[in-house]
Scaffold this active site. Structure first.
Site, PDB file in Angstrom:
ATOM      1  N   GLN A  70      32.389  43.902  41.844  1.00 39.75           N
ATOM      2  CA  GLN A  70      30.975  43.068  41.244  1.00 39.75           C
ATOM      3  C   GLN A  70      30.377  44.349  41.527  1.00 39.75           C
ATOM      4  O   GLN A  70      30.040  44.755  42.472  1.00 39.75           O
ATOM      5  CB  GLN A  70      31.103  41.969  41.977  1.00 39.75           C
ATOM      6  CG  GLN A  70      32.127  40.466  41.844  1.00 39.75           C
ATOM      7  CD  GLN A  70      31.834  39.112  42.071  1.00 39.75           C
ATOM      8  OE1 GLN A  70      30.417  38.884  42.336  1.00 39.75           O
ATOM      9  NE2 GLN A  70      32.496  39.321  42.780  1.00 39.75           N
TER      10      GLN A  70
HETATM   11  N1  LIG Z   1      45.803  39.472  30.225  1.00 40.92           N
HETATM   12  C1  LIG Z   1      45.966  40.120  31.672  1.00 40.92           C
HETATM   13  N2  LIG Z   1      45.170  39.742  32.293  1.00 40.92           N
HETATM   14  C2  LIG Z   1      45.345  40.555  34.011  1.00 40.92           C
HETATM   15  C3  LIG Z   1      45.593  42.221  33.622  1.00 40.92           C
HETATM   16  N3  LIG Z   1      45.295  42.049  34.957  1.00 40.92           N
HETATM   17  C4  LIG Z   1      44.523  41.524  35.873  1.00 40.92           C
HETATM   18  N4  LIG Z   1      44.281  40.276  35.014  1.00 40.92           N
HETATM   19  C5  LIG Z   1      43.518  39.093  34.840  1.00 40.92           C
HETATM   20  O1  LIG Z   1      42.045  39.572  35.577  1.00 40.92           O
HETATM   21  C6  LIG Z   1      41.322  38.564  36.137  1.00 40.92           C
HETATM   22  C7  LIG Z   1      40.799  39.905  37.645  1.00 40.92           C
HETATM   23  O2  LIG Z   1      41.785  39.772  37.787  1.00 40.92           O
HETATM   24  P1  LIG Z   1      41.493  41.069  39.675  1.00 40.92           P
HETATM   25  O3  LIG Z   1      43.006  41.073  39.902  1.00 40.92           O
HETATM   26  O4  LIG Z   1      40.645  40.259  40.497  1.00 40.92           O
HETATM   27  O5  LIG Z   1      40.632  41.913  39.447  1.00 40.92           O
HETATM   28  P2  LIG Z   1      39.744  42.685  40.423  1.00 40.92           P
HETATM   29  O6  LIG Z   1      39.910  43.987  39.328  1.00 40.92           O
HETATM   30  O7  LIG Z   1      40.427  42.643  41.709  1.00 40.92           O
HETATM   31  O8  LIG Z   1      38.317  41.866  40.727  1.00 40.92           O
HETATM   32  P3  LIG Z   1      37.229  42.254  41.521  1.00 40.92           P
HETATM   33  O9  LIG Z   1      38.539  42.039  43.549  1.00 40.92           O
HETATM   34  O10 LIG Z   1      36.133  40.678  40.894  1.00 40.92           O
HETATM   35  O11 LIG Z   1      36.665  43.666  41.173  1.00 40.92           O
HETATM   36  C8  LIG Z   1      42.508  37.407  36.697  1.00 40.92           C
HETATM   37  O12 LIG Z   1      42.294  36.476  36.014  1.00 40.92           O
HETATM   38  C9  LIG Z   1      43.852  38.298  36.512  1.00 40.92           C
HETATM   39  O13 LIG Z   1      44.757  37.285  36.265  1.00 40.92           O
HETATM   40  C10 LIG Z   1      46.478  42.336  32.724  1.00 40.92           C
HETATM   41  O14 LIG Z   1      47.593  43.078  32.908  1.00 40.92           O
HETATM   42  N5  LIG Z   1      46.778  41.741  31.964  1.00 40.92           N
END
Ligand SMILES: Nc1nc2c(ncn2[C@@H]2O[C@H](COP(=O)(O)OP(=O)(O)OP(=O)(O)O)[C@@H](O)[C@H]2O)c(=O)[nH]1
Ligand SMILES: [Mg+2]
Length: 167
Positions: A70
Site C-alpha cells: 500500500q
Molecule cells: N483473479 C486473480 N486474482 C488474484 C490473483 N492473485 C491474487 N488475486 C487476488 O488479488 C487480491 C489481492 O491479493 P494479495 O495477495 O492480498 O495482494 P498483495 O500484493 O499481497 O497486496 P498487499 O499485501 O496489499 O500489498 C486478492 O483478492 C487475491 O485473491 C490471480 O492470479 N488472479
C-alpha cells in the site's frame, strides 16, 4: 574451527537465498507465496507489515519476504533491501490504470544501490482475468523494462515471468 567446517558453513550459507517480493498493493504477492507453499488462499487480507516464509526448493532454502504494497507503507520497503539475492516485482496485469504507478515504483526500486547485486524477476500476475496484458505487452506498453533480458543500470538481470507457469 577447522578449514573444512568453515568451507562447509560457507557452502551451506550460499544455498540460502533471500527473496524480496514487492509490487503495488493488491498485485497478488501474498497469494503467490501462499500458493507456492501449498497453503489456502481463499481468505487473504492486505499485508500491513511483512510476512516471511521459508521454503525448500531443490537444494536451496528460500527465505521469502512478502512486504505490503500500500502506498502509505512503500517507504518501508527500503528496510528489507539488505542482502537480497532475488527481487520479485509482482504486477497486476489487469490493472491497466495503475501501470504508470507500477513503472514509477519499479524505477525507483532499481535506483537502490543495495539491490544492485540482486536478480530481478517481473511476475505478470492475474493472467486469468479477461483483458489482462501479457508479460510482453506490459513490458512494451509502459516500457517497464527497456529491453527484456537486458540488464538494468545496476547490472540487474531481468526476467519476465507469467504467473501461469508458476501455479
Ligand atoms: N483473479 C486473480 N486474482 C488474484 C490473483 N492473485 C491474487 N488475486 C487476488 O488479488 C487480491 C489481492 O491479493 P494479495 O495477495 O492480498 O495482494 P498483495 O500484493 O499481497 O497486496 P498487499 O499485501 O496489499 O500489498 C486478492 O483478492 C487475491 O485473491 C490471480 O492470479 N488472479
Ligand atoms: Mg500481501
Amino acid at each position: 574451527m577447522g578449514l573444512l567446517s568453515i568451507t562447509r558453513k560457507i557452502k551451506r550459507k550460499e544455498k540460502e537465498m533471500r527473496i524480496l517480493m514487492v509490487g503495488l498493493d493488491n498485485s497478488g504477492k501474498t497469494t503467490i507465496v501462499l500458493k507456492i507453499n501449498g497453503e489456502d488462499t481463499s481468505v487473504i487480507s492486505p499485508t500491513l507489515g511483512f510476512n516471511i516464509k521459508t521454503i525448500a526448493c531443490q537444494k536451496y532454502t528460500l527465505n521469502i519476504w512478502d512486504v505490503g504494497g500500500q502506498r502509505t507503507i512503500r517507504s518501508y520497503w527500503r528496510n528489507y533491501f539488505e542482502q537480497t539475492d532475488g527481487l520479485v516485482w509482482v504486477v497486476d496485469s489487469s490493472d491497466l490504470r495503475r501501470l504508470d504507478d507500477c513503472k514509477m515504483e519499479l524505477d525507483n526500486l532499481l535506483k537502490e544501490e543495495r539491490l544492485s547485486g540482486a536478480s530481478l524477476l517481473i511476475l505478470a500476475n492475474k493472467q486469468d482475468i479477461k483483458g489482462a496484458l501479457t508479460p510482453a505487452e506490459i513490458a512494451k506498453v509502459r516500457s517497464l523494462v527497456d529491453n527484456l533480458n537486458c540488464k538494468t543500470e545496476y547490472n540487474t538481470p531481468v526476467t519476465m515471468f507469467d504467473q501461469r507457469n508458476l501455479i
